[in-house]
Design an enzyme around this catalytic site. Structure first.
Site, PDB file in Angstrom:
ATOM      1  N   LEU A 360     -81.081  42.239  24.635  1.00  0.00           N
ATOM      2  CA  LEU A 360     -82.068  41.525  23.817  1.00  0.00           C
ATOM      3  C   LEU A 360     -81.499  40.203  23.352  1.00  0.00           C
ATOM      4  CD1 LEU A 360     -83.271  44.391  21.516  1.00  0.00           C
ATOM      5  CD2 LEU A 360     -84.677  43.156  23.134  1.00  0.00           C
ATOM      6  N   GLY A 364     -73.091  36.998  17.402  1.00  0.00           N
ATOM      7  CA  GLY A 364     -71.713  36.664  17.132  1.00  0.00           C
ATOM      8  C   GLY A 364     -70.804  37.876  17.235  1.00  0.00           C
ATOM      9  N   ASP A 479     -74.292  37.323   5.277  1.00  0.00           N
ATOM     10  CA  ASP A 479     -74.646  36.464   6.416  1.00  0.00           C
ATOM     11  C   ASP A 479     -76.164  36.276   6.516  1.00  0.00           C
ATOM     12  OD1 ASP A 479     -74.022  34.779   8.461  1.00  0.00           O
ATOM     13  OD2 ASP A 479     -73.409  36.313   9.889  1.00  0.00           O
TER      14      ASP A 479
END
Ligand SMILES: *[C@@H]1O[C@H](CO)[C@@H](O)[C@H](O)[C@H]1NC(C)=O
Ligand SMILES: *[C@@H]1O[C@H](CO)[C@@H](O)[C@H](O)[C@H]1NC(C)=O
Ligand SMILES: *[C@@H]1O[C@H](CO)[C@@H](O)[C@H](O)[C@H]1NC(C)=O
Ligand SMILES: *[C@@H]1O[C@H](CO)[C@@H](O)[C@H](O)[C@H]1NC(C)=O
Ligand SMILES: *[C@@H]1O[C@H](CO)[C@@H](O)[C@H](O)[C@H]1NC(C)=O
Ligand SMILES: *[C@@H]1O[C@H](CO)[C@@H](O)[C@H](O)[C@H]1NC(C)=O
Ligand SMILES: *[C@@H]1O[C@H](CO)[C@@H](O)[C@H](O)[C@H]1NC(C)=O
Ligand SMILES: *[C@@H]1O[C@H](CO)[C@@H](O)[C@H](O)[C@H]1NC(C)=O
Length: 599
Positions: A360, A364, A479
């Site tokens: 998909l 990172g 994040d």
């Protein structure tokens, strides 16, 4: 008498040839089979004795072309307007091994009938590494692509796309055809392009409306009224006055054959319908020659005894290999987290062996695969993270177990995990619309309206509030950014990927405090303290807000090498009192002024 007849026949033929030399070739042709078609062929292409045009002769890494030898008018030389055209063809893709696709085939409109500088595999024999995407190509192609290439944003491994000058399609759709001539979009039935069965394609361009329709259907189905693709395509800078038409096909690591059974084209009105009864038939699929079988039988019996022994040995070896293949790591302390564990075998099956086609996205921390759990048929996303050190794993798993208990409609649900040597797999709910950044920074036609964006912003705000204040303990995401926001089928935003930054933070050498996160979203105090707090999440959320409203990344490196910091850029507009000017132009149309300003 016969002599006379012959003489007059020759005279007639000569007259035709002379006449043809003066008048331009007719603006249309029809080939029901390619006997006497005198196409310009290269690579592996040839016309078989029965009239079948074969592109690629079951070879690997091959490019084949077949072009009509004369060009057609595609643009009005005085006004520069693109002209209409229409084509129809029947093709079949026969991979060497059932189910292993070998790239694809394309109908191409090109300024040259010689594309010998193009590459095989994913370049489809149309482009190469240097010219892909260049405006100087002047190539329009309808690609029939059987492999998903992430680099060209392919949607799957079985699609039809419209390409202008490059392999990243302007529009594409999974191979399908409209049934019952219904005008409802979801009434499409899927087709497999590599089934080896002949399929029919119509590509029609209306030069006035600048609309290109592509329709696909099985051979004996009449043309569906609803095209598979219908896109506005301004060809005026793509086509030149005169263009060649033809086919390009390529194979890659796997061998295969591409066939064209019939083809009609017209640059003046609709292309003639092909006569299906006149089309050449495909060769039978290569199977074991039955005639040879009886002779072989005499040798077969002693061989089969030996074979049995070999198979038994191989079987044992395979069992060992299989056990190794599905081996997991499980330590004593993990017993209590058992309910959160998935077996590797299930995840392997769900993602069809973590195959390339199921990827998909590449994040990172590792690749994310789509899968369907074998027993329950639940759609999942599996994140595969390579993780060298064992350090911090216990704490991390504990955290996963607690994250798994978080429940909020704006959080991507973590379903569980699996651990292997050097590898960690996290299993999430599948989000059909992918990550938000694709819609903000991606192609214009995928862009979101302001009201959709505002709904997503509010959802993410709610999820952060839940993490920071409403749950039993404070959870720091670490994040927050557009690429970590995923969209469900209703385009509601869900925050995903939390805690991962922490794993990496802990995993590395504790003496060097490395701040993990994403540049541009990191609160300034982080560089000093290195400590994530709920405030640093809020800072990142601020960067996220600007990102969604302005359609720009928090820090963009311009081609000139100068960094553009989004906050500063927006501040400039604020100082000038023109805050609204900073908004993303893609959501032109309606938006609530106060909402944009508030964001
Ligand atoms: C195509 O491949 C077959 C089998 O390998 C071979 O016999 C045949 O000669 C090839 N045809 C051409 C035109 O190369
Ligand atoms: C080309 O454009 C000119 C001027 O706009 C027009 O008169 C002519 O009919 C056009 N020709 C075709 C073939 O469309
Ligand atoms: C096609 O172009 C290549 C150079 O790109 C050239 O070497 C080759 O001769 C050309 N083939 C034909 C048939 O013109
Ligand atoms: C790519 O194709 C273009 C045009 O067909 C050609 O001029 C160029 O030399 C090719 N580049 C490479 C690296 O083959
Ligand atoms: C058709 O294919 C698409 C994309 O591959 C898939 O999402 C859809 O569920 C399929 N539909 C059917 C009826 O199988
Ligand atoms: C393309 O399809 C649309 C319907 O979806 C139709 O209205 C239009 O006339 C078609 N255009 C051409 C060139 O066939
Ligand atoms: C099509 O593109 C040309 C040049 O790229 C432009 O001049 C023209 O206005 C465009 N036409 C439409 C209808 O968008
Ligand atoms: C295009 O088709 C029309 C009728 O369909 C015909 O009258 C006309 O001559 C054709 N144009 C050319 C250039 O053949």
């Amino acid at each position: 008498m016969i002599c006379e007849l012959r003489a007059s026949f020759f005279l007639l033929a000569a007259m035709h040839i002379l006449a043809a030399a003066d008048s331009p070739p007719p603006p249309r042709f029809t080939f029901n089979g390619f006997h006497g078609a005198s196409l310009r062929l290269n690579g592996g292409s040839f016309v078989e004795p029965n009239g079948l045009l074969r592109l690629n002769n079951n070879t690997r890494q091959e490019v084949s072309h077949a072009f009509y030898p004369f060009p057609f008018l595609f643009r009005n030389s005085s006004s520069g307007d693109p002209l209409s055209f229409s084509t129809s063809f029947v093709f079949a893709i026969v991979p060497q091994y059932h189910d292993v696709s070998s790239h694809g085939l394309a109908f191409a409109v090109s300024p040259s009938s010689n594309l010998s500088a193009a590459l095989p595999s994913q370049h489809l024999g149309l482009f190469n590494l240097t010219n892909n995407g260049e405006a100087t190509n002047h190539i329009l192609a309808v690609e029939i692509d059987t492999i998903q290439n992430i680099e060209f944003e392919d949607i799957n491994d079985n699609h039809v796309g419209i390409d202008l000058n490059g392999l990243t399609s302007l529009a594409s759709a999974p191979a399908a055809f409209a049934v019952d001539d219904s005008t409802e979009l979801h009434n499409f039935q899927n087709l497999s392009l590599i089934s080896g069965e002949p399929l029919r394609v119509w590509a029609e361009y209306d030069g006035k409306k600048m609309q290109l329709n592509v329709t696909l259907a099985p051979l004996h189905i009449p043309k569906p009224h609803l095209p598979l693709l219908s896109s506005k395509v301004n060809l005026s800078s793509i086509v030149l006055d005169e263009m060649y038409v033809g086919f390009s096909a390529s194979t890659g690591a796997a061998a295969g054959s591409h066939y064209v059974l019939g083809w009609s084209f017209s640059s003046n009105g609709s292309a003639e319908e092909l006569k299906l009864s006149d089309l050449p038939s495909l060769p039978p699929r290569e199977e074991v020659d039955r005639g040879k079988k009886t002779k072989v039988l005499v040798i077969v019996i002693p061989i089969s005894v030996i074979l049995f022994l070999v198979i038994a040995a191989v079987g044992v070896a395979l069992l060992i290999k299989q056990a190794k293949k599905f081996a997991e790591v499980m330590e004593d302390w993990e017993i209590e987290y058992r309910p959160h564990r998935f077996s590797y075998r299930d995840l392997y099956k769900a993602t069809r062996g973590f195959c390339e086609a199921n990827i998909l996205g590449k994040g990172g921390f590792g690749d994310v695969y789509r899968g369907i759990l074998p027993k329950s048929n639940v759609e999942i996303a599996v994140k595969r993270i390579s993780h060298g050190s064992r350090q911090g794993m216990k704490e991390f798993i504990a955290e996963i177990a607690s994250i798994g208990r978080l429940r909020h409609r704006n959080l991507v649900q973590l379903l569980g995990y699996c651990r292997r040597l050097g590898e960690l797999l996290l299993v999430y709910d599948f989000m059909p619309n992918g990550s938000l950044d694709r819609y903000i920074f991606g192609r214009a036609e995928e862009s979101l309206s302001w009201s959709q964006r505002f709904k997503i912003i509010k959802g993410i705000a709610a999820s952060l509030l839940y993490l920071h204040e409403e749950w039993e303990k404070v959870v720091i995401h670490r994040d927050v950014k557009a690429s970590n926001v995923l969209l469900d089928s209703k385009f509601d935003g869900k925050l995903g990927d939390f805690g991962l930054a922490k794993l990496y933070d802990r995993g590395c050498n504790p003496q060097t405090t490395r701040v993990v996160g994403t540049l541009g979203y990191l609160a300034p105090e982080l560089s000093r303290s290195g400590k994530f707090t709920s405030s640093s999440d809020v800072f990142a959320f601020g960067a996220f807000l600007l990102e969604v409203a302005c359609g720009k990344r928090p820090v963009e490196l311009k081609t000139s090498g100068i960094e553009m910091v989004l906050v500063d850029w927006v501040l400039e507009f604020l100082m000038k009192g023109e805050l609204l000017e900073a908004r993303n132009r893609k959501f032109a149309g309606e938006f609530a002024r106060e909402e944009v300003e508030m964001v």
